[in-house]
Design a protein around this motif. Structure first.
Motif, PDB file in Angstrom:
ATOM      1  N   PRO A 164      31.915  36.211  38.905  1.00 36.46           N
ATOM      2  CA  PRO A 164      32.647  34.968  39.159  1.00 36.46           C
ATOM      3  C   PRO A 164      34.025  34.945  38.511  1.00 36.46           C
ATOM      4  CG  PRO A 164      30.369  34.503  38.554  1.00 36.46           C
ATOM      5  CD  PRO A 164      30.579  35.967  38.338  1.00 36.46           C
ATOM      6  N   ARG A 168      37.764  33.675  40.046  1.00 36.00           N
ATOM      7  CA  ARG A 168      38.284  32.550  39.277  1.00 36.00           C
ATOM      8  C   ARG A 168      39.646  32.889  38.691  1.00 36.00           C
ATOM      9  NH1 ARG A 168      35.809  28.122  37.411  1.00 36.00           N
ATOM     10  NH2 ARG A 168      35.287  28.046  39.622  1.00 36.00           N
ATOM     11  N   ALA A 210      29.599  31.763  47.854  1.00 34.29           N
ATOM     12  CA  ALA A 210      29.684  31.168  46.521  1.00 34.29           C
ATOM     13  C   ALA A 210      31.085  31.260  45.943  1.00 34.29           C
ATOM     14  CB  ALA A 210      28.684  31.845  45.583  1.00 34.29           C
ATOM     15  N   ARG A 211      31.743  32.422  46.097  1.00 32.32           N
ATOM     16  CA  ARG A 211      33.079  32.585  45.536  1.00 32.32           C
ATOM     17  C   ARG A 211      34.069  31.650  46.227  1.00 32.32           C
ATOM     18  NH1 ARG A 211      30.186  35.811  42.659  1.00 32.32           N
ATOM     19  NH2 ARG A 211      29.632  33.678  42.080  1.00 32.32           N
ATOM     20  N   LEU A 213      33.326  28.708  47.653  1.00 35.31           N
ATOM     21  CA  LEU A 213      32.997  27.340  47.292  1.00 35.31           C
ATOM     22  C   LEU A 213      33.364  27.005  45.854  1.00 35.31           C
ATOM     23  CD1 LEU A 213      31.620  24.606  47.705  1.00 35.31           C
ATOM     24  CD2 LEU A 213      29.424  25.727  47.258  1.00 35.31           C
ATOM     25  N   GLU A 214      33.023  27.882  44.916  1.00 37.97           N
ATOM     26  CA  GLU A 214      33.247  27.519  43.513  1.00 37.97           C
ATOM     27  C   GLU A 214      34.729  27.468  43.157  1.00 37.97           C
ATOM     28  OE1 GLU A 214      30.821  30.432  41.727  1.00 37.97           O
ATOM     29  OE2 GLU A 214      32.283  32.053  41.881  1.00 37.97           O
ATOM     30  N   ASN A 215      35.558  28.192  43.914  1.00 38.80           N
ATOM     31  CA  ASN A 215      37.003  28.183  43.669  1.00 38.80           C
ATOM     32  C   ASN A 215      37.764  27.360  44.688  1.00 38.80           C
ATOM     33  OD1 ASN A 215      37.289  30.129  41.344  1.00 38.80           O
ATOM     34  ND2 ASN A 215      36.124  31.378  42.792  1.00 38.80           N
ATOM     35  N   GLN A 216      37.080  26.886  45.729  1.00 39.26           N
ATOM     36  CA  GLN A 216      37.693  26.087  46.788  1.00 39.26           C
ATOM     37  C   GLN A 216      38.921  26.796  47.356  1.00 39.26           C
ATOM     38  OE1 GLN A 216      37.764  22.577  44.178  1.00 39.26           O
ATOM     39  NE2 GLN A 216      36.510  21.525  45.694  1.00 39.26           N
ATOM     40  N   GLY A 244      32.540  26.628  51.400  1.00 40.90           N
ATOM     41  CA  GLY A 244      31.466  27.605  51.506  1.00 40.90           C
ATOM     42  C   GLY A 244      30.939  27.804  52.915  1.00 40.90           C
ATOM     43  N   HIS A 276      37.261  21.671  41.539  1.00 45.00           N
ATOM     44  CA  HIS A 276      36.529  22.511  40.599  1.00 45.00           C
ATOM     45  C   HIS A 276      37.438  23.152  39.551  1.00 45.00           C
ATOM     46  CE1 HIS A 276      33.374  23.108  44.033  1.00 45.00           C
ATOM     47  NE2 HIS A 276      33.366  21.883  43.534  1.00 45.00           N
ATOM     48  N   ARG A 280      37.329  21.950  35.187  1.00 46.91           N
ATOM     49  CA  ARG A 280      36.743  22.912  34.233  1.00 46.91           C
ATOM     50  C   ARG A 280      36.846  22.388  32.797  1.00 46.91           C
ATOM     51  NH1 ARG A 280      39.225  27.504  33.336  1.00 46.91           N
ATOM     52  NH2 ARG A 280      41.189  26.406  33.685  1.00 46.91           N
TER      53      ARG A 280
END
Length: 293
Positions: A164, A168, A210-211, A213-216, A244, A276, A280
């Motif tokens: 991740p 990121r 996932a990558r 979505l988590e970083n948009q 995602g 996101h 943080r």
């Protein structure tokens, strides 16, 4: 984080087979770009090692052992050499991401070049090395995004997507689009009868979504397809939106996944209520103690 202004663009992610023959590789890239250009494509991501092919075997990994040796290694290319100059000539107004074995003095890197008609904009050297790849390549040491005609773009290679922190780092460097190019094989143990059911193929897909979505961010994933040496690749090229959602996918065979995206609009929509990156709490994050191999 300020987003660039964009209009709707077409992005393409390639699933195809590339071996050692550079001339054949360049011809194939030319055909793929010609078809993409006819579709109005702005960004086309090609697989890891599309210039010269990947390793023909992978070993057991962390202890540095290898069951057997590659029949031959990929040809070593200079960033300023004739091959990437030919890719630039093919690219013209488009932005391409291509994989190659990079020469730097006596060292070799598994690299991705971001190329336009103006030349090489930037190079990412694969940081994370699976299954004995370190026997043949040095590891990259930087994660940064590049200004390109399609917006701020980051590049990753294959196993990098399993971490991740990689995506990121690029997102925190302003990447709006991340192209992850791969030579991702199917599992060699507990092999599935159908490639679509392969467990490594399923992991490939999970990481992509996932990558994103988590970083948009917009995620463009290319991959090798078919076989090379003892490896069987899972294909599964795709374009994933910042929520995602898979916008286009090739499946396990050869093809190109095309999706039309207004990057500024989709990122604004994804980030306007839950951001996101902005939410943080890095003051609380700690690296764990070093784990034993």
């Amino acid at each position: 984080m300020t987003l660039h202004q964009h209009s709707t663009q077409t992005f393409g992610a390639v699933s195809a087979n590339f071996g050692r023959d550079l001339e054949q590789n360049l011809r194939r890239i030319g055909h793929l770009v010609e078809d993409a250009r006819a579709r109005g494509t702005s960004l086309l991501a090609l697989p890891e090692a599309c210039l010269g092919g990947y390793l023909s075997v992978l070993g057991s990994g962390r202890d540095g052992t290898h069951g057997d040796r590659p029949d031959s290694l990929p040809p070593v290319l200079d960033v300023g050499g004739v091959e990437l100059a030919r890719v630039a000539a093919i690219a013209r107004e488009m932005t391409l991401v291509v994989g190659f074995c990079e020469a730097d003095g006596g060292r070799r890197f598994n690299s991705a070049a971001v190329v336009t008609g103006e030349g090489v904009i930037g190079v990412h050297r694969k940081v994370h090395q699976p299954l004995g790849e370190n026997l043949y390549y040095e590891a990259g040491e930087t994660m940064r995004a590049f200004e390109t005609p399609v917006g701020r773009l980051g590049a990753l290679i294959c196993y990098d997507k399993a971490f991740p922190e990689s995506a990121r780092a690029l997102a925190l460097d302003g990447a709006e689009v991340i192209a992850c190019i791969s030579a991702w094989p199917a599992s060699r143990t507990a092999t599935a009868g159908e490639l679509a059911q392969d467990r490594w193929k399923q992991r490939f897909d999970i990481f992509d979504q996932a990558r994103a979505l988590e970083n948009q961010v917009v995620w463009v994933a290319a991959n090798q397809a078919g076989t090379f040496g003892s490896l069987r690749f899972v294909g599964s090229a795709k374009v994933v939106g910042p929520g995602g959602e898979v916008l286009a996918a090739t499946g396990t065979g050869e093809g190109v996944a095309y999706a039309r995206v207004d990057v500024g609009e989709v990122l604004h929509t994804a980030r306007r209520s839950m951001f996101h990156l902005g939410d943080r709490r890095p003051d609380l994050y700690r690296e764990p103690v070093t784990l034993d191999a």
